[in-house]
Design a protein around this motif. Structure first.
Motif, mmCIF file in Angstrom:
data_model
loop_
_atom_site.group_PDB
_atom_site.id
_atom_site.type_symbol
_atom_site.label_atom_id
_atom_site.label_comp_id
_atom_site.label_asym_id
_atom_site.label_seq_id
_atom_site.Cartn_x
_atom_site.Cartn_y
_atom_site.Cartn_z
ATOM 1 N N VAL A 167 39.284 44.777 44.318
ATOM 2 C CA VAL A 167 39.900 44.207 45.889
ATOM 3 C C VAL A 167 40.963 44.303 46.157
ATOM 4 C CG1 VAL A 167 37.635 42.111 45.629
ATOM 5 C CG2 VAL A 167 40.214 42.008 44.439
ATOM 6 N N GLY A 168 41.457 44.505 47.294
ATOM 7 C CA GLY A 168 42.777 44.677 48.019
ATOM 8 C C GLY A 168 43.350 44.142 47.906
ATOM 9 N N VAL A 169 44.500 44.069 47.355
ATOM 10 C CA VAL A 169 45.705 43.017 47.651
ATOM 11 C C VAL A 169 47.262 43.519 48.492
ATOM 12 C CG1 VAL A 169 44.874 41.402 45.509
ATOM 13 C CG2 VAL A 169 46.850 43.520 45.606
ATOM 14 N N LYS A 223 31.427 40.322 33.707
ATOM 15 C CA LYS A 223 32.362 39.027 34.521
ATOM 16 C C LYS A 223 32.756 39.310 35.401
ATOM 17 C CE LYS A 223 32.741 36.053 29.978
ATOM 18 N NZ LYS A 223 33.559 35.842 28.980
ATOM 19 N N HIS A 224 33.179 37.994 36.576
ATOM 20 C CA HIS A 224 34.100 38.197 37.307
ATOM 21 C C HIS A 224 35.476 37.681 37.362
ATOM 22 C CE1 HIS A 224 30.205 38.556 39.749
ATOM 23 N NE2 HIS A 224 31.170 39.028 40.492
ATOM 24 N N VAL A 225 36.870 37.822 37.954
ATOM 25 C CA VAL A 225 37.938 37.528 37.387
ATOM 26 C C VAL A 225 38.686 36.787 38.542
ATOM 27 C CG1 VAL A 225 40.109 38.116 36.295
ATOM 28 C CG2 VAL A 225 38.227 39.483 35.676
ATOM 29 N N GLN A 284 33.729 33.607 47.024
ATOM 30 C CA GLN A 284 32.814 32.452 45.764
ATOM 31 C C GLN A 284 33.116 33.362 44.914
ATOM 32 O OE1 GLN A 284 31.760 33.964 48.617
ATOM 33 N NE2 GLN A 284 29.745 33.978 48.594
ATOM 34 N N ASP A 285 32.882 34.567 44.814
ATOM 35 C CA ASP A 285 32.747 34.854 43.557
ATOM 36 C C ASP A 285 34.253 35.163 42.558
ATOM 37 O OD1 ASP A 285 30.013 36.353 44.265
ATOM 38 O OD2 ASP A 285 30.482 38.200 45.345
ATOM 39 N N ILE A 286 35.163 35.891 43.209
ATOM 40 C CA ILE A 286 36.253 35.689 42.173
ATOM 41 C C ILE A 286 36.583 34.244 42.012
ATOM 42 C CG2 ILE A 286 36.744 37.543 42.216
ATOM 43 C CD1 ILE A 286 38.405 37.665 44.634
ATOM 44 N N ALA A 287 36.605 33.433 43.080
ATOM 45 C CA ALA A 287 36.847 31.480 43.600
ATOM 46 C C ALA A 287 36.042 31.036 41.886
ATOM 47 C CB ALA A 287 36.431 31.313 44.296
ATOM 48 N N ASN A 288 35.058 31.459 41.380
ATOM 49 C CA ASN A 288 34.269 30.606 40.153
ATOM 50 C C ASN A 288 35.030 31.786 39.099
ATOM 51 O OD1 ASN A 288 33.568 28.608 42.583
ATOM 52 N ND2 ASN A 288 31.960 29.396 42.551
ATOM 53 N N GLY A 289 35.479 33.088 39.042
ATOM 54 C CA GLY A 289 35.604 33.560 37.977
ATOM 55 C C GLY A 289 36.437 33.025 37.239
#
Length: 280
Positions: A115-117, A142-144, A163-168
């Motif tokens: 993802v972009g930061v 795994k999501h991070v 939600q994918d990475i929030a729960n990673g």
């Protein structure tokens, strides 16, 4: 003496002891009867102890290729079962299974989604990492959790949603898992420099098989330019990928499929280069 014969002998001894005990009567014979019963009881006890430690009648036909292991384990008794199993040579089929498993996990393919930061989401941050073995079995996916504020989820390409990475999982934990998996393995992938960078890890150069940097393949598919994984997969495997959102498992399997298809030529090419370097 087989197990059946021992069981019959045991039954005879038990019946003889029972008959002797019940047939003896009268005060004059009381001490003799007690002696006979005592002797027979000792014989029974000895017979039972022998039965407990004697080797089982292991049928070779029933046990199949594991007959030697089964016979060895039965003879050793309960206390020595583990030691016997370790000392018993493996069957040919067992050795082949172990060898094939080692070969499957000797080569691993990895792909990451980012993802972009930062300003306008121009910088990359790890969001998902997937690793498969040589036959495409998923060893890690795994999501991070984000370590910085995400300014661009790049969902149309990355397939990543908030939600994918929030729960990673925590980055450090995932990074450690990846390092352990890749240690001593051949790493396959496409544009692996980007994946290793977002993971903040290194891998030995000689143990990397990057489909974007294999010159004979690039020359064949894209006239020497760096081809996309999508283009390579269609050219080499005849499969279409990345028709919408990317999937890191699918991309890792595609990279491994490409390597598998040309592995013999690729390894010969690398061996030739190593040989040439040794002579300069």
């Amino acid at each position: 003496m087989s197990t059946t014969q021992r069981q019959k002998q045991f039954d005879k001894n038990r019946s003889r002891a029972t008959n002797t005990a019940s047939g003896s009567s009268g005060p004059s014979n009381n001490s003799n009867a007690k002696n006979v019963v005592s002797q027979n009881q000792r014989k029974l006890q000895t017979s039972m102890e022998r039965l407990q430690v004697q080797q089982a009648n292991t049928s070779r036909r029933a046990a199949g290729s594991n007959w030697m292991a089964a016979a060895g384990g039965a003879a050793a008794g309960s206390e020595n079962q583990e030691a016997s199993a370790e000392s018993t040579p493996l069957t040919k089929s067992a050795r082949m299974r172990i060898k094939k498993k080692a070969q499957r996990n000797r080569y691993l393919a990895m792909d990451c989604e980012m993802v972009g930061v930062g300003h306008n989401g121009q910088d990359d941050m790890l969001a998902r990492v997937s690793i498969v073995n040589r036959v495409g079995h998923v060893l890690l996916d795994k999501h991070v959790k984000p370590r910085m504020e995400v300014t661009d989820y790049r969902t149309s390409v990355s397939g990543i949603r908030p939600q994918d990475i929030a729960n990673g999982e925590e980055f450090d934990a995932v990074q450690n898992e990846v390092v352990k998996l890749l240690h001593g393995r051949i790493l396959v992938g496409h544009a692996l420099g980007n994946d290793l960078a977002v993971l903040s890890i290194r891998h030995p150069f000689d143990d990397i098989r990057d489909t974007s940097r294999y010159k004979p393949l690039c020359k064949l598919v894209s006239n020497g330019h760096t081809p996309s994984l999508k283009r390579l997969t269609m050219a080499v495997l005849g499969q279409e990928i990345q028709t919408g959102e990317h999937n890191s498992v699918e991309d890792a399997r595609a990279a491994m499929g490409i390597y598998n298809r040309i592995a013999a030529d690729w390894e010969k090419y690398l061996e030739k280069k190593r040989h040439q370097q040794q002579h300069y």
